[in-house]
Design a protein around this motif. Structure first.
Motif, PDB file in Angstrom:
ATOM      1  N   ALA A 275       0.671  -1.561   0.175  1.00  0.00           N
ATOM      2  CA  ALA A 275       0.326  -0.207   0.057  1.00  0.00           C
ATOM      3  C   ALA A 275       0.910   1.364   0.064  1.00  0.00           C
ATOM      4  N   ASN A 276       2.166   1.220   0.074  1.00  0.00           N
ATOM      5  CA  ASN A 276       3.219   1.904   0.393  1.00  0.00           C
ATOM      6  C   ASN A 276       4.181   2.306   0.048  1.00  0.00           C
ATOM      7  N   ARG A 277       4.234   1.076  -1.039  1.00  0.00           N
ATOM      8  CA  ARG A 277       5.494   1.039  -1.865  1.00  0.00           C
ATOM      9  C   ARG A 277       5.879   1.922  -2.855  1.00  0.00           C
ATOM     10  N   LEU A 278       7.151   3.104  -2.878  1.00  0.00           N
ATOM     11  CA  LEU A 278       7.982   3.597  -3.999  1.00  0.00           C
ATOM     12  C   LEU A 278       8.633   3.305  -4.284  1.00  0.00           C
ATOM     13  N   VAL A 279       8.768   3.569  -5.300  1.00  0.00           N
ATOM     14  CA  VAL A 279       9.909   3.703  -6.844  1.00  0.00           C
ATOM     15  C   VAL A 279       9.808   4.694  -7.263  1.00  0.00           C
ATOM     16  N   ALA A 280      11.288   4.451  -7.555  1.00  0.00           N
ATOM     17  CA  ALA A 280      12.226   5.401  -8.735  1.00  0.00           C
ATOM     18  C   ALA A 280      13.562   4.704  -9.032  1.00  0.00           C
ATOM     19  N   LYS A 281      13.735   5.893  -9.953  1.00  0.00           N
ATOM     20  CA  LYS A 281      15.101   5.324 -10.859  1.00  0.00           C
ATOM     21  C   LYS A 281      16.379   6.123 -10.669  1.00  0.00           C
ATOM     22  N   TYR A 282      16.706   6.207 -10.407  1.00  0.00           N
ATOM     23  CA  TYR A 282      18.591   6.701 -10.395  1.00  0.00           C
ATOM     24  C   TYR A 282      19.229   6.525 -11.306  1.00  0.00           C
ATOM     25  N   VAL A 283      19.686   7.626 -11.910  1.00  0.00           N
ATOM     26  CA  VAL A 283      20.746   7.574 -12.887  1.00  0.00           C
ATOM     27  C   VAL A 283      22.473   8.072 -12.554  1.00  0.00           C
ATOM     28  N   PRO A 284      23.371   7.311 -12.385  1.00  0.00           N
ATOM     29  CA  PRO A 284      24.435   7.536 -11.681  1.00  0.00           C
ATOM     30  C   PRO A 284      25.255   8.870 -12.327  1.00  0.00           C
ATOM     31  N   ALA A 285      26.122   9.268 -12.348  1.00  0.00           N
ATOM     32  CA  ALA A 285      26.885  10.756 -13.116  1.00  0.00           C
ATOM     33  C   ALA A 285      28.107  10.001 -14.073  1.00  0.00           C
ATOM     34  N   LYS A 286      27.933  10.736 -14.748  1.00  0.00           N
ATOM     35  CA  LYS A 286      28.845  10.051 -15.518  1.00  0.00           C
ATOM     36  C   LYS A 286      30.235  10.044 -15.166  1.00  0.00           C
ATOM     37  N   ALA A 287      30.950  10.518 -14.039  1.00  0.00           N
ATOM     38  CA  ALA A 287      32.472  10.315 -13.354  1.00  0.00           C
ATOM     39  C   ALA A 287      31.799  10.747 -11.853  1.00  0.00           C
ATOM     40  N   ALA A 288      32.151  10.166 -11.185  1.00  0.00           N
ATOM     41  CA  ALA A 288      31.603   9.639  -9.692  1.00  0.00           C
ATOM     42  C   ALA A 288      31.856  10.993  -9.067  1.00  0.00           C
ATOM     43  N   SER A 289      30.626  11.518  -8.645  1.00  0.00           N
ATOM     44  CA  SER A 289      30.337  12.430  -8.119  1.00  0.00           C
ATOM     45  C   SER A 289      29.076  12.741  -6.357  1.00  0.00           C
ATOM     46  N   HIS A 290      29.995  13.526  -5.485  1.00  0.00           N
ATOM     47  CA  HIS A 290      28.744  13.451  -4.517  1.00  0.00           C
ATOM     48  C   HIS A 290      27.342  14.239  -4.638  1.00  0.00           C
ATOM     49  N   ARG A 291      26.756  15.299  -5.850  1.00  0.00           N
ATOM     50  CA  ARG A 291      26.308  15.649  -6.220  1.00  0.00           C
ATOM     51  C   ARG A 291      25.010  15.426  -6.662  1.00  0.00           C
ATOM     52  N   THR A 292      23.677  15.224  -5.925  1.00  0.00           N
ATOM     53  CA  THR A 292      22.727  14.517  -6.928  1.00  0.00           C
ATOM     54  C   THR A 292      21.668  15.322  -6.722  1.00  0.00           C
TER      55      THR A 292
END
Length: 313
Positions: free
Chosen positions: A75-92
């Motif tokens: 009843a509360n299951r939520l989904v998302a797509k996560y796309v990593p940055a081209k190079a390692a990044s600490h910003r989202t």
């Protein structure tokens, strides 16, 4: 008064009340009930269809990760797509989609932030896409769900991560409503494109403009229905009230010719917002069209805002 006259006198207001209840129930289901498809865009935006599908194609070619909240609670299951940055990044950037859309419909904004070096999280809100939920909360319940998505990003990417909240239309209102919450220190800035002031004002405005119906008695009845179904009145759902508690840098974007979320809502939100703030009203843009008119200019404005509060990568 004779008995027949009394019955007639009582029957007329009762009939009107019953008709109002029936109409309000239909209105509620039309506006608030989930649909399991993305409606076709408005006629004035069909000219962007090829570009839109090119962005969707790009998204599907990325190394997308599927993220989930409440996986064991249907009843509360939520989904998302996560796309990593081209190079390692600490910003989202966490991108909040519009009314009856889903994360995929924000592929163009995902592409923009990806090119700026960000990881991108694209949730499907409650009542949308692959997430659970019978009804659409217009950002109010979503603001709390996004707090969980923020925590997920911090857990995955570490406490040093920096997060930007971005949303368009209903998504713009969602991130505006998030602004009044107790956000983690990792959240650095908010960008709200064409968000409304409150669902009560938005519904009353659309009733008048699109259906030529008055606010009363329909909005109060719809509000009562929502209190029964979702647990809160429409008057609780306010970007303005949340923005009064904001502390973060916030950038408001709005189409000059928006007739779906009128520009007076932009100004009311802007006046209410505490903290550092900027506003860009895009000439000739209709609702949620600001990016499409000139993607390069849109990215330039977004980058300029972010560069003031987040050092360059």
């Amino acid at each position: 008064m004779k008995k027949r006259g009394l019955v007639a006198a009582l029957a007329t207001p009762l009939a009107l009340f019953t008709a109002s209840l029936i109409a309000s129930e239909k209105l509620y289901n039309f506006a608030f009930k989930r649909v399991d498809y993305v409606p076709e865009t408005s006629a004035d935006k069909q000219k962007y269809a090829d570009a839109y599908w090119a962005y969707v194609k790009w998204l599907k070619q990325q190394p997308v990760q599927d993220w989930t909240l409440n996986p064991d609670d249907q009843a509360n299951r939520l989904v998302a797509k996560y796309v990593p940055a081209k190079a390692a990044s600490h910003r989202t950037v966490i991108i909040s989609h519009g009314y009856k859309g889903d994360g995929e419909t924000m592929a163009n904004y995902a592409y923009m932030f990806h090119n700026m070096g960000y990881n991108v999280l694209l949730p499907d809100d409650r009542g949308h896409g692959k997430s659970a939920g019978k009804y659409i909360s217009f950002g109010w319940q979503d603001r709390r769900d996004y707090l969980e998505w923020i925590n997920q990003v911090i857990k995955q990417n570490g406490p040093q991560t920096e997060i930007v909240l971005f949303g368009v239309s209903m998504g713009g209102a969602t991130v505006e409503m998030m602004s009044g919450e107790d956000l983690p220190a990792q959240v650095k800035a908010i960008i709200a494109d064409c968000g409304y002031t409150s669902i009560e004002e938005e519904l009353a405005y659309l009733l008048k403009e699109q259906f030529h119906l008055p606010k009363y008695p329909f909005v109060p009845i719809v509000s009562f229905i929502n209190r029964h179904r979702m647990g809160y009145f429409l008057s609780d759902v306010s970007s303005v009230e949340q923005l009064r508690h904001n502390k973060l840098p916030i950038f408001f974007i709005h189409g000059e010719k928006d007739i779906y979320v009128p520009s007076w809502m932009l100004k009311k939100n802007y006046r209410a917002a505490k903290g550092p703030k900027m506003m860009w009203q895009v000439p000739n843009a209709t609702h949620a069209e600001s990016f499409w008119i000139d993607p390069a200019a849109y990215e330039k404005h977004v980058s300029a805002f972010l560069s003031r509060y987040l050092p360059k990568l």
